[in-house]
Design a protein around this motif. Structure first.
Motif, PDB file in Angstrom:
ATOM      1  N   ILE A 652       0.786  -1.202   0.023  1.00 35.59           N
ATOM      2  CA  ILE A 652      -0.036  -0.017   0.025  1.00 35.59           C
ATOM      3  C   ILE A 652       0.792   1.388   0.003  1.00 35.59           C
ATOM      4  N   GLY A 653       2.119   1.298   0.830  1.00 36.77           N
ATOM      5  CA  GLY A 653       3.016   2.557   0.918  1.00 36.77           C
ATOM      6  C   GLY A 653       3.336   2.758  -0.753  1.00 36.77           C
ATOM      7  N   ASP A 654       3.961   1.744  -1.373  1.00 33.47           N
ATOM      8  CA  ASP A 654       4.471   2.021  -2.591  1.00 33.47           C
ATOM      9  C   ASP A 654       3.480   2.358  -3.583  1.00 33.47           C
ATOM     10  N   LEU A 655       2.357   1.678  -3.687  1.00 34.08           N
ATOM     11  CA  LEU A 655       1.107   1.948  -4.263  1.00 34.08           C
ATOM     12  C   LEU A 655       0.583   3.682  -4.202  1.00 34.08           C
ATOM     13  N   ARG A 656       0.676   4.064  -2.787  1.00 34.89           N
ATOM     14  CA  ARG A 656       0.454   5.404  -2.723  1.00 34.89           C
ATOM     15  C   ARG A 656       1.658   6.273  -3.263  1.00 34.89           C
ATOM     16  N   SER A 657       2.625   6.000  -3.210  1.00 38.03           N
ATOM     17  CA  SER A 657       3.781   6.731  -3.775  1.00 38.03           C
ATOM     18  C   SER A 657       3.936   7.040  -5.129  1.00 38.03           C
ATOM     19  N   ASN A 658       3.206   5.856  -5.798  1.00 36.84           N
ATOM     20  CA  ASN A 658       3.407   5.638  -7.276  1.00 36.84           C
ATOM     21  C   ASN A 658       1.863   6.519  -7.859  1.00 36.84           C
ATOM     22  N   THR A 659       1.133   6.670  -7.030  1.00 30.37           N
ATOM     23  CA  THR A 659      -0.116   7.284  -7.624  1.00 30.37           C
ATOM     24  C   THR A 659      -0.515   8.634  -6.827  1.00 30.37           C
ATOM     25  N   SER A 660       0.521   9.271  -6.063  1.00 28.88           N
ATOM     26  CA  SER A 660       0.204  10.474  -5.376  1.00 28.88           C
ATOM     27  C   SER A 660      -0.985  10.181  -4.474  1.00 28.88           C
ATOM     28  N   GLY A 661      -0.970   8.976  -3.754  1.00 27.52           N
ATOM     29  CA  GLY A 661      -1.951   8.854  -2.708  1.00 27.52           C
ATOM     30  C   GLY A 661      -3.347   8.392  -3.313  1.00 27.52           C
ATOM     31  N   ARG A 662      -3.696   8.499  -4.654  1.00 33.43           N
ATOM     32  CA  ARG A 662      -4.940   8.005  -5.143  1.00 33.43           C
ATOM     33  C   ARG A 662      -5.302   6.585  -5.589  1.00 33.43           C
ATOM     34  N   GLY A 663      -4.290   5.760  -5.350  1.00 34.46           N
ATOM     35  CA  GLY A 663      -4.430   4.176  -5.742  1.00 34.46           C
ATOM     36  C   GLY A 663      -4.919   3.475  -4.708  1.00 34.46           C
ATOM     37  N   GLN A 664      -5.802   2.413  -5.012  1.00 34.24           N
ATOM     38  CA  GLN A 664      -6.362   1.469  -4.033  1.00 34.24           C
ATOM     39  C   GLN A 664      -6.211   0.201  -4.447  1.00 34.24           C
ATOM     40  N   PHE A 665      -6.139  -0.745  -3.556  1.00 28.87           N
ATOM     41  CA  PHE A 665      -5.839  -2.352  -4.218  1.00 28.87           C
ATOM     42  C   PHE A 665      -6.762  -3.341  -2.935  1.00 28.87           C
ATOM     43  N   VAL A 666      -7.221  -4.238  -3.491  1.00 28.12           N
ATOM     44  CA  VAL A 666      -7.644  -5.334  -2.709  1.00 28.12           C
ATOM     45  C   VAL A 666      -6.986  -6.646  -3.378  1.00 28.12           C
ATOM     46  N   MET A 667      -6.937  -7.744  -2.348  1.00 26.88           N
ATOM     47  CA  MET A 667      -6.550  -9.029  -2.927  1.00 26.88           C
ATOM     48  C   MET A 667      -7.228  -9.950  -1.871  1.00 26.88           C
ATOM     49  N   GLU A 668      -7.324 -11.249  -2.528  1.00 30.34           N
ATOM     50  CA  GLU A 668      -7.723 -12.567  -1.793  1.00 30.34           C
ATOM     51  C   GLU A 668      -7.101 -13.594  -2.330  1.00 30.34           C
ATOM     52  N   PHE A 669      -6.861 -14.587  -1.647  1.00 33.67           N
ATOM     53  CA  PHE A 669      -6.076 -15.852  -1.819  1.00 33.67           C
ATOM     54  C   PHE A 669      -6.822 -16.654  -3.224  1.00 33.67           C
ATOM     55  N   SER A 670      -5.793 -17.050  -4.123  1.00 30.55           N
ATOM     56  CA  SER A 670      -6.296 -17.639  -5.254  1.00 30.55           C
ATOM     57  C   SER A 670      -6.068 -19.061  -5.361  1.00 30.55           C
ATOM     58  N   HIS A 671      -4.773 -19.350  -5.203  1.00 28.37           N
ATOM     59  CA  HIS A 671      -4.237 -20.677  -5.149  1.00 28.37           C
ATOM     60  C   HIS A 671      -2.668 -20.792  -4.770  1.00 28.37           C
ATOM     61  N   TYR A 672      -2.321 -22.036  -4.681  1.00 25.72           N
ATOM     62  CA  TYR A 672      -0.796 -22.077  -4.428  1.00 25.72           C
ATOM     63  C   TYR A 672      -0.177 -22.315  -5.462  1.00 25.72           C
ATOM     64  N   GLY A 673       1.036 -21.851  -5.725  1.00 29.45           N
ATOM     65  CA  GLY A 673       2.001 -21.983  -7.004  1.00 29.45           C
ATOM     66  C   GLY A 673       3.292 -22.189  -6.392  1.00 29.45           C
ATOM     67  N   SER A 674       4.041 -22.754  -7.487  1.00 31.32           N
ATOM     68  CA  SER A 674       5.465 -23.115  -7.398  1.00 31.32           C
ATOM     69  C   SER A 674       6.366 -21.989  -6.886  1.00 31.32           C
ATOM     70  N   VAL A 675       7.109 -22.233  -6.233  1.00 28.30           N
ATOM     71  CA  VAL A 675       8.276 -21.195  -5.972  1.00 28.30           C
ATOM     72  C   VAL A 675       9.500 -21.396  -6.788  1.00 28.30           C
ATOM     73  N   PRO A 676      10.044 -19.980  -7.512  1.00 25.56           N
ATOM     74  CA  PRO A 676      11.437 -20.471  -8.440  1.00 25.56           C
ATOM     75  C   PRO A 676      12.349 -20.947  -7.353  1.00 25.56           C
ATOM     76  N   ARG A 677      13.277 -21.382  -7.956  1.00 27.12           N
ATOM     77  CA  ARG A 677      14.485 -21.665  -7.181  1.00 27.12           C
ATOM     78  C   ARG A 677      15.209 -20.923  -6.655  1.00 27.12           C
ATOM     79  N   ASN A 678      15.320 -19.803  -7.086  1.00 28.84           N
ATOM     80  CA  ASN A 678      16.199 -18.497  -6.195  1.00 28.84           C
ATOM     81  C   ASN A 678      15.531 -17.990  -5.156  1.00 28.84           C
ATOM     82  N   ILE A 679      14.050 -17.997  -5.307  1.00 29.96           N
ATOM     83  CA  ILE A 679      13.191 -17.852  -4.002  1.00 29.96           C
ATOM     84  C   ILE A 679      13.182 -18.618  -3.073  1.00 29.96           C
ATOM     85  N   LEU A 680      13.327 -20.281  -3.381  1.00 29.80           N
ATOM     86  CA  LEU A 680      13.300 -21.268  -2.377  1.00 29.80           C
ATOM     87  C   LEU A 680      14.594 -21.175  -1.667  1.00 29.80           C
TER      88      LEU A 680
END
Length: 696
Positions: A652-680
């Motif tokens: 939310i902090g980065d979104l506000r910086s990128n949109t001068s405080g006017r951006g909004q977002f919502v999210m909800e769980f979708s599914h489990y996905g594989s993690v790339p090797r570097n993130i592992l």
């Protein structure tokens, strides 16, 4: 006996900030339940009675209230709109007969609207639609109608048309009566005049009215025939048909207005009475056995039948635990003893109350169709059935999603530690999507929830309501593990001590299953190579190990174990020996079965001004996001995508910086996905660092 045809059990649901609570507040004022309206932005709304709700201007928990309109009793539940609290919407819709879906006139069908609509479809709840905030900049009633058709796949039955829009919105045309209802600017909901339809709207009114009648009379073959022959049905006949179609979910009567400006709410109340079903008009609840299989029996809504009641919400307040209960069948009296089929124990009914937000009125009886709160039940949890001790039955239980995010909590001293245990016990009983566990190695208390806001509110409640002082870790992702290869092996467990030894041999296959299937165990043993009494021990051994995966130690999902063969010793074999063999087999084989780390992937909707679309998409791509589409709205652009939860902390902090405080977002769980090797490797390092820090 109460006349159930005069009952309406309804919920009000919508996306966050579409005006649900304001609509509820106007309903309570119009029905005489309150005499002064409170505003959400002032922290004074009746149904937002938690401190956290008043400060943040959002609804966190559903609130129940009862009021009366035109001799009808309305049991209303105002639900949250924020995605982290959708559990409240789900469990409320599960026990309601009808609903009012509120949509913002400028925002239209927003992400949480879709989720709530899906829940209502799953629960087969009849609904009417209220397009609110038509006085707002960018409001467009007809665009929202298109979104309802295209995004929700629903069929709106347009009942009114707006007169004017945005700052010029002054009233409505009732299509059935062909009359204009125009409010003055005083803000008094009763200050309106009924006039003729404005000249410039007459053509539209006739077109939409013809569509309305056509859709309605399709519910009655006789009326449809007469209509096709040129005979227009009476208003009463049209209303009867609309009611039939609404109850069958064939269409959804659609209204509009501005709850904040007190325009159009009476017409919604009339529609609740005219078109939403009474408890006797909805399909009866199916009864299930202890394994969750339907028995073919139903809880018929009848005050004289055997008691069938579903506990759908637990709330702890200054008077003790309140269990919100919907009575489906029979009559409950003060002093009755009922069976809780989930625990097998009986509960004595002490005090029963009707709720008005956080106020209550004592009652002595409750019958089929009622929604009440019972005070002081000991072992009842959300989804439990209370029933007649002589005629037991279980109603279809509720299914809740698993949490996707956690934080570790450490009380500041021993006194806070004691307070913490009692407080968490109450909070877990209240919210089935909130989980608590103690890390056996570190001794830390782990809180698990549906999102950052969800856990933030829980920590705030612990501090302010329960007086617990504690330090809280950074949020952690609920990673999971799975396997990708099939492997067949043999394991022999031999242990010889002074007395009788231990012996178990198992020949088994481990293979991946489809996502969501969980742990499956199959025995292929024939001919008694392993006695029947030892086979459940093999199943148990694998099940006990799945909490710790072979890669990093996160729980293992979606695998199947087939026990192919084995052998036993007449003296040395035992249940313990076979359980130990299964545990060792898990440790032996899982690292060879192509283990893979999984992470929660979130469905993300970001609303940004036109100018900032490029910056926001670039930022989401850097967060390993996959953009699935963009939709242009009247005042912004909606960017849809899927992003790993681990990359969304502090977004939310980065979104506000990128949109001068006017951006909004919502999210909800979708599914489990594989993690790339570097993130592992990063996750491995994080887990290792945490373990080392705990050792110190």
């Amino acid at each position: 006996m109460k006349d159930l045809s005069l009952y309406r059990n309804i919920g009000i649901f919508a996306h966050v900030d579409a005006g649900k609570t304001t609509t509820t507040e106007r309903i309570l004022k119009l029905t005489g339940k309150i005499h002064k309206m409170g505003e959400v932005h002032d922290g004074a709304a009746t149904t937002d009675f938690m401190e956290q709700e008043q400060e943040r201007g959002i609804t966190i928990q559903s609130a129940a209230t009862t009021c009366f309109w035109k001799d009808h009793r309305l049991n209303i539940i105002d639900t949250p709109g924020h995605v982290d609290f959708t559990i409240e919407v789900y469990r409320s819709l599960k026990v309601l007969d009808g609903g009012v879906g509120v949509f913002c006139g400028s925002g239209g069908v927003e992400p949480q609207s879709e989720t709530n609509w899906r829940y209502a479809n799953d629960s087969k709840v009849a609904r009417i639609i209220f397009v609110n905030k038509l006085d707002r900049l960018g409001a467009d009633f007809y665009r929202v109608l298109d979104q309802i058709k295209n995004i929700l796949g629903a069929k709106p039955l347009v009942m009114v048309l707006p007169i004017g829009i945005e700052s010029d919105f002054i009233g409505l045309v009732d299509l059935l009566t062909r009359k204009a209802i125009i409010w003055d600017d005083s803000g008094d909901p009763e200050a309106f005049e009924v006039k003729d339809v404005p000249e410039d709207m007459k053509a539209d009114v006739e077109k939409y009215r013809a569509d309305l009648i056509e859709m309605a009379v399709e519910e009655d073959d006789e009326l449809l025939e007469k209509y096709l022959e040129g005979e227009e049905p009476s208003i009463n006949d049209i209303k009867r048909c609309i009611r039939q179609g609404t109850v069958k979910l064939n269409f959804f009567p659609t209204f509009c207005g501005s709850a904040f400006k007190n325009k159009g709410v009476q017409i919604v109340l009339d529609a609740v009475v005219d078109y939403l079903p009474a408890p006797t008009e909805v399909p009866p609840q199916p009864e299930v056995d202890l394994e969750g299989e339907e028995t073919g029996e139903f809880a018929i809504v009848d005050a004289t039948g055997p008691v069938r009641a579903l506990a759908f919400k637990i709330m702890d307040d200054r008077f003790g635990a309140l269990t919100f209960t919907r009575v489906y069948s029979g009559t409950i009296k003060k002093g009755d003893t009922l069976l809780n089929t989930a625990t097998g124990k009986t509960e004595r009914i002490g005090r029963m109350v009707e709720m008005h937000a956080d106020d209550r009125t004592m009652v002595d009886t409750a019958q089929a169709g009622d929604i009440i709160a019972i005070v002081g039940l000991k072992n009842v949890r959300t989804g439990h059935t209370l029933c007649d001790t002589k005629k037991p039955a279980t109603l279809e239980p509720m299914v809740f999603p698993d949490p996707v995010i956690s934080v570790a909590l450490t009380p500041k001293d021993k006194a806070n530690h004691e307070k913490l245990s009692a407080a968490l016990g109450k909070m877990v009983a209240e919210d089935p999507s909130f989980h608590v566990e103690v890390d056996q190695e570190s001794g830390e208390t782990i809180l698990k929830g549906m999102g950052e806001l969800h856990l933030d509110i829980k920590v705030d409640i612990l501090k302010r309501t329960h007086g617990v002082e504690a330090t809280v870790s950074e949020p952690r992702v609920a990673y999971r593990e799975t396997i990708t290869k099939s492997i067949s092996e043999v394991y022999v467990h031999k242990k010889q001590t002074g007395g009788s030894g231990q012996y178990a041999k198992i020949d088994y296959t481990i293979e991946p299953t489809e996502p969501g299937e969980g742990y499956v165990f199959v025995s292929g043993i024939t001919g008694g190579n392993i006695p029947k009494e030892f086979i459940p021990s093999v199943e148990k051994g694998f099940r006990l190990m799945m909490g710790k995966g072979p890669l990093v130690g996160f729980p293992l999902l979606d695998f199947k174990v087939t026990l192919n063969d084995g052998s036993f010793h007449a003296v040395d074999s035992s249940q313990v020996a076979f359980e130990t063999a299964a545990k060792a087999a898990y440790r032996q084989s899982m690292p060879k079965a192509g283990p893979e780390l999984l992470e929660p992937i979130m469905k993300v909707d970001v609303f940004v001004p036109d100018l900032n679309v490029g910056d926001v998409i670039g930022d989401l791509n850097r967060r390993r996001g996959m953009i699935s589409g963009q939709e242009k709205g009247p005042t912004n652009v909606r960017i849809k995508g899927e992003v790993p939860l681990s990359e969304m902390f502090g977004y939310i902090g980065d979104l506000r910086s990128n949109t001068s405080g006017r951006g909004q977002f919502v999210m909800e769980f979708s599914h489990y996905g594989s993690v790339p090797r570097n993130i592992l490797e990063v996750v491995r390092e994080q887990v290792k660092a945490r373990e080392e820090a705990l050792k110190k």
